[in-house]
Structures are given as C-alpha cells and as structure tokens.
Enzyme design. Structure first.
Site, short mmCIF file in Angstrom:
data_model
loop_
_atom_site.label_atom_id
_atom_site.label_comp_id
_atom_site.label_asym_id
_atom_site.label_seq_id
_atom_site.Cartn_x
_atom_site.Cartn_y
_atom_site.Cartn_z
N GLN A 269 0.83 -1.20 0.00
CA GLN A 269 0.00 0.00 0.00
C GLN A 269 0.87 1.25 0.00
O GLN A 269 0.57 2.23 -0.68
CB GLN A 269 -0.93 -0.02 1.21
CG GLN A 269 -1.95 1.08 1.21
CD GLN A 269 -2.80 1.05 -0.04
OE1 GLN A 269 -3.39 0.04 -0.39
NE2 GLN A 269 -2.85 2.16 -0.74
N HIS A 272 2.02 3.04 -3.27
CA HIS A 272 1.10 3.74 -4.17
C HIS A 272 1.43 5.21 -4.33
O HIS A 272 1.43 5.73 -5.45
CB HIS A 272 -0.35 3.56 -3.74
CG HIS A 272 -0.99 2.36 -4.35
ND1 HIS A 272 -1.19 2.24 -5.70
CD2 HIS A 272 -1.45 1.21 -3.80
CE1 HIS A 272 -1.75 1.07 -5.96
NE2 HIS A 272 -1.91 0.42 -4.82
N GLU A 338 -9.98 1.77 4.15
CA GLU A 338 -10.30 1.33 2.80
C GLU A 338 -10.06 -0.19 2.70
O GLU A 338 -10.92 -0.95 2.27
CB GLU A 338 -9.42 2.08 1.79
CG GLU A 338 -9.66 1.66 0.35
CD GLU A 338 -8.61 2.25 -0.61
OE1 GLU A 338 -7.58 2.77 -0.14
OE2 GLU A 338 -8.82 2.15 -1.82
N HIS A 339 -8.86 -0.60 3.09
CA HIS A 339 -8.52 -2.04 3.11
C HIS A 339 -8.24 -2.45 4.55
O HIS A 339 -7.53 -1.75 5.26
CB HIS A 339 -7.25 -2.33 2.31
CG HIS A 339 -7.28 -1.82 0.91
ND1 HIS A 339 -6.77 -0.59 0.56
CD2 HIS A 339 -7.75 -2.38 -0.23
CE1 HIS A 339 -6.92 -0.41 -0.73
NE2 HIS A 339 -7.52 -1.47 -1.25
N ASP A 372 -6.56 -6.27 -5.25
CA ASP A 372 -6.19 -5.18 -6.16
C ASP A 372 -6.27 -5.64 -7.61
O ASP A 372 -6.55 -4.84 -8.51
CB ASP A 372 -4.76 -4.71 -5.88
CG ASP A 372 -4.68 -3.77 -4.70
OD1 ASP A 372 -5.73 -3.37 -4.18
OD2 ASP A 372 -3.55 -3.43 -4.28
N HIS A 431 -54.71 15.13 -3.04
CA HIS A 431 -54.26 13.75 -2.78
C HIS A 431 -55.43 12.91 -2.26
O HIS A 431 -55.68 11.80 -2.72
CB HIS A 431 -53.14 13.72 -1.73
CG HIS A 431 -51.81 14.19 -2.24
ND1 HIS A 431 -51.57 15.48 -2.62
CD2 HIS A 431 -50.65 13.52 -2.42
CE1 HIS A 431 -50.32 15.60 -3.01
NE2 HIS A 431 -49.73 14.41 -2.91
N1 HSO Z 1 -4.63 -0.53 -3.97
C1 HSO Z 1 -5.14 0.38 -4.97
C2 HSO Z 1 -5.60 -0.30 -6.22
C3 HSO Z 1 -4.49 -0.83 -7.10
N2 HSO Z 1 -3.43 -1.50 -6.67
C4 HSO Z 1 -4.36 -0.76 -8.46
C5 HSO Z 1 -2.68 -1.86 -7.72
N3 HSO Z 1 -3.23 -1.40 -8.79
C6 HSO Z 1 -6.27 1.21 -4.36
O1 HSO Z 1 -7.24 0.48 -3.79
ZN ZN Z 2 -2.76 -1.47 -4.64
#
Ligand code: HSO
Ligand code: ZN
Length: 444
Positions: A269, A272, A338-339, A372, A431
C-alpha cells in the site's frame, strides 16, 4: 551512488500510554483543502464545456505535453494497438474472469415482488445507467487493473455506452493493456486525456466524446475535484461514484502473524503514493515480534524500485500496540479503513466484528494484492473514512432501481381510508380526492 540508507520507519504508539486526544488524532486523515483545487479546475472545465475537443486538446498539450489531432478512438479498436505477450494476456484474462464472476453474481436479475396487503403489489427492478464514464489514471503506474474494476461491472450491468478516459503516453498512444481491457468490456470510446479536462469532456460531452450520466474512478486531487464540480453542476446532470482521498490499509496482526508477510502487505500500500496511509495494529505483540515486522519493513523497502515513494509514505504512517483484539477492532471500526487485512490466529472468526471497511483480507494467504488485481472483488473502494457510509464500486453502482406498484379494486378498498386520513393530516386535499373519487364508485 548516493543511496539513502537511513532507516525507513513508521511512527510508533501504544494505546495504553496515549491520550484520548492523541487517539482521535491518529484516526484522522490528512486535511484536504479542496476549495483551492476546485478554484483551479473550474475554469478548465468551463473551457472544455464551451470549447469541446479543441479545449481538451489544448490542455493535453499544456499538461501532458502530448500533441495529436485525434484524441478519441472508437470501437472497434485497432488490434495492433492492443497486442500483448501471451503471459500478460493470460493474466488479464484470468483476472477478468474472476472479477466478472463476482460482479455478475451481484446483479439483480429478477424483479423483487412483495404483496404488502391483499391487492397491493410493490415491485422493484433494475435498469442499467445508459452512459458511463470511467476514469483510468495514468501517472506513476500503468493501471489496466482499474480498467477491469470499472469496465466489468459496467458491462455486467448492461450499460449502453462505456467511455474510458485515460492520459496518453508521451507518444500519444494508449497503454495497450488498457486498450485490450477496453475492448474486452465493450467500451465504445477511449478518450486519450486525463485530469479535469477529461472529466469535463465526459460530463459535458464534446464533438467526439459522448456526454455520460455517471463518472467513476480514482484519480489525483484534480480529477477528484473535477468530479465534485461536475456533480454539483445541474446543467450537466451527472453523478459520481464516491468521494476519494489517498489510498490506505489497516493491518491487524497478532503473535501468530508472519512478520515478513505483514511488512509486505504494509509496503504494497505504501508504494502507491507519498500520501498513502498505512496503519499497523499490533495485538499483544512482544517487543521482539514488533521489531521483526519493523526490520522487515525497512529491509524489504530498501530492495523495492519505488523505495523513494515508500520513504515518504512510511514515516507518516504508524503502528499502534494494544493488549486485546477487541481494542483493535474498536480502533479499526473508528478508523474505517479502505482495506483491512487480518493477520490473526482466527481471522475468519473476527470478520463478524468488522463494522466499517471497504474490503477485508482474511488470513495470511489473502494479501491486498489479490483484491487489487484478480481475486474478484473490486479495488475502487471508499477511502478517508468514507467506508463508514459508502460501499466500494460494485455492479449496483451501474444500475438504477425502479420501483412500481399495482393495486386491484380490493387493494384500493383496503388502503383507501389510511391514505385519505394521511392526506388530510398533511392538508393535501387533491391527494385525498384522488382516492375518494375512486372509492365513491367502488363503495356505491
Ligand atoms: N490498492 C489500490 C488499487 C491498485 N493496486 C491498483 C494496484 N493497482 C487502491 O485500492
Ligand atoms: Zn494497490
């Protein structure tokens, strides 16, 4: 080379020794001030609204530094532009099949019928949203997976026009994996543009891009702001999937957890973006076990190509130690991640305690990466604490539910007095009259 070897470390807290204020602070996400960004995207969107394709092209030239004449490609797409090596194709096909199966099962195929009283029949059925716009981000990673996650439910739901917008590569082409998926889901248009200008093109329509009814997909702050602006502009009558913030994961680990797996999940995560939120809840871990996880975070991160990003995201992330699983679940539900990944002795047994989360990853063999890409669940999920009240993208987001009622004379007779009384209470005589005029005939 000047490699930075300094330790990559999360902040570290213990629930027993922090104040209530500190606990509240840990639950917060970074403040996003969207007013400034909304001010920046609004004129861009207005220009696209008035200028259509020419305006989109202008912004693509300006922001993406890509020059071309035709930025919209329409189906059938050129096979040469979606050619893939067999291993890549097989991976995408496998992911497609799993995601398709799970999203197809979510579709209400039958009309729901309930006779609430004899002669009073209520039904509900669904119809696809006719035209949908799917935003597939470009930026630091190539994202065919997002094309799958948005395109498959659109196809399953039966949306007529599927428009995909994605930033072009520097040579002006679309990532072939994205085009292949666009083809598989039956997309009608691919707009080679990103940012607010792409959202505006789909919201208002241009000469080559059909106007859509709903816009889906993750994106940077500009894309998110543009979606909000579009949703608030009644002149284009468009809705969006959900609000969005930086991606997050919350991992709960006990002494049975494998430190290397826990660290790997946190890092998946953290890579990202610099703003990714990564949280570890350590349930009754020994100092030694926690240290192993921390060491793994550093060691694995150092070997990753996106170490630079992780070096930014991990330091504003944190671990929080606590004595009991109950405390961990209360914190997790308050955080509304989220996760949510459960590295716990009885992970399945803990799932009933989950109140707020976008998607749950149960046990050591269920990494977030599976969700994912390819297990079948959707990866477009509510962030920023919105998993308290939003669901992730799913097939129902691509349909509307329409209700209907059909009553017989018997039903009219049975329900008439109730409705006439309620209309009276509200002082709405027309009505009441719509019922009375029928009852007069029936009860003659
Ligand atoms: N974890 C990301 C989604 C994603 N991971 C796309 C890899 N590619 C957001 O939920
Ligand atoms: Zn991801």
């Amino acid at each position: 080379s000047n490699v930075d070897n300094s330790r990559i470390e999360m902040m570290k807290f213990n629930l027993e020794s922090i104040s209530k204020e500190k606990r509240d602070e840990l639950l917060l996400r970074p403040i996003i001030d969207s007013t400034e960004i909304i001010k920046r995207v609004t004129p861009i969107m207005q220009e696209v609204r008035k200028g259509g394709d020419a305006a989109v092209l202008k912004f693509t030239r300006q922001f993406d530094r890509v020059e071309f004449e035709n930025h919209t490609i329409t189906a059938p797409f050129d096979p040469a532009q979606m050619e893939l090596d067999p291993v890549t194709k097989a991976a995408i096909d496998q992911a497609y099949d799993n995601i398709y199966k799970f999203h197809d099962a979510q579709l209400d195929k039958e009309t729901l019928v309930v006779e609430t009283m004899p002669g009073v029949v209520c039904s509900r059925f669904s119809r696809p949203i006719e035209r949908v716009g799917l935003y597939v981000p470009g930026g630091t990673a190539v994202l065919p997976s997002t094309t799958l996650m948005l395109g498959i439910p659109a196809k399953v739901a039966g949306c007529r026009d599927i428009v995909i917008a994605t930033p072009p590569r520097s040579d002006g082409s679309v990532v072939p994996e994205v085009l292949y998926v666009a083809h598989k889901v039956g997309a009608s248009h691919v707009l080679k543009a990103g940012g607010a200008q792409a959202v505006a093109a789909m919201a208002y329509g241009t000469e080559t891009v059909p106007k859509v009814d709903k816009i889906f997909g993750p994106g940077n702050q500009y894309v998110t702001a543009a979606k909000m602006v579009a949703q608030n502009d009644t002149s284009c009558l468009v809705s969006i999937d959900m609000p969005a913030g930086p991606s997050e994961v919350l991992v709960i680990a006990d002494m049975t957890s494998n430190p290397a797996y826990v660290a790997a999940d946190l890092l998946s995560q953290a890579e990202h973006g610099a703003d990714s939120q990564v949280v570890l809840l350590a349930v009754d871990l020994t100092e030694e076990h926690l240290k192993k996880i921390e060491d793994e975070v550093h060691d694995q991160a150092m070997a990753l190509p996106r170490c630079d990003i992780i070096r930014k995201s991990i330091p504003h992330s944190f671990s929080l130690s606590m004595k009991t699983l109950e405390e961990a679940m209360v914190f997790s539900n308050d955080y509304a991640p989220e996760h949510l990944i459960l590295h716990l002795e009885d992970a399945p047994g803990v799932v009933p305690m989950v109140e707020n989360a976008g998607s749950v990853f149960v046990g050591q063999y269920s990494p977030e990466s599976f969700g994912d890409y390819a297990s079948g669940t959707n990866h477009t999920l509510p962030t920023y604490g919105y998993s308290r009240m939003y669901s992730g993208v799913n097939t129902n987001g691509f349909v509307k539910h329409i209700t209907s009622q059909e009553c017989t004379a018997e039903g009219m007779d049975r329900l008439a007095d109730t409705v006439m009384r309620l209309a009276e209470i509200e002082g709405l005589d027309a009505h009441r009259n719509a019922v009375a005029i029928r009852i007069k005939d029936l009860r003659k």
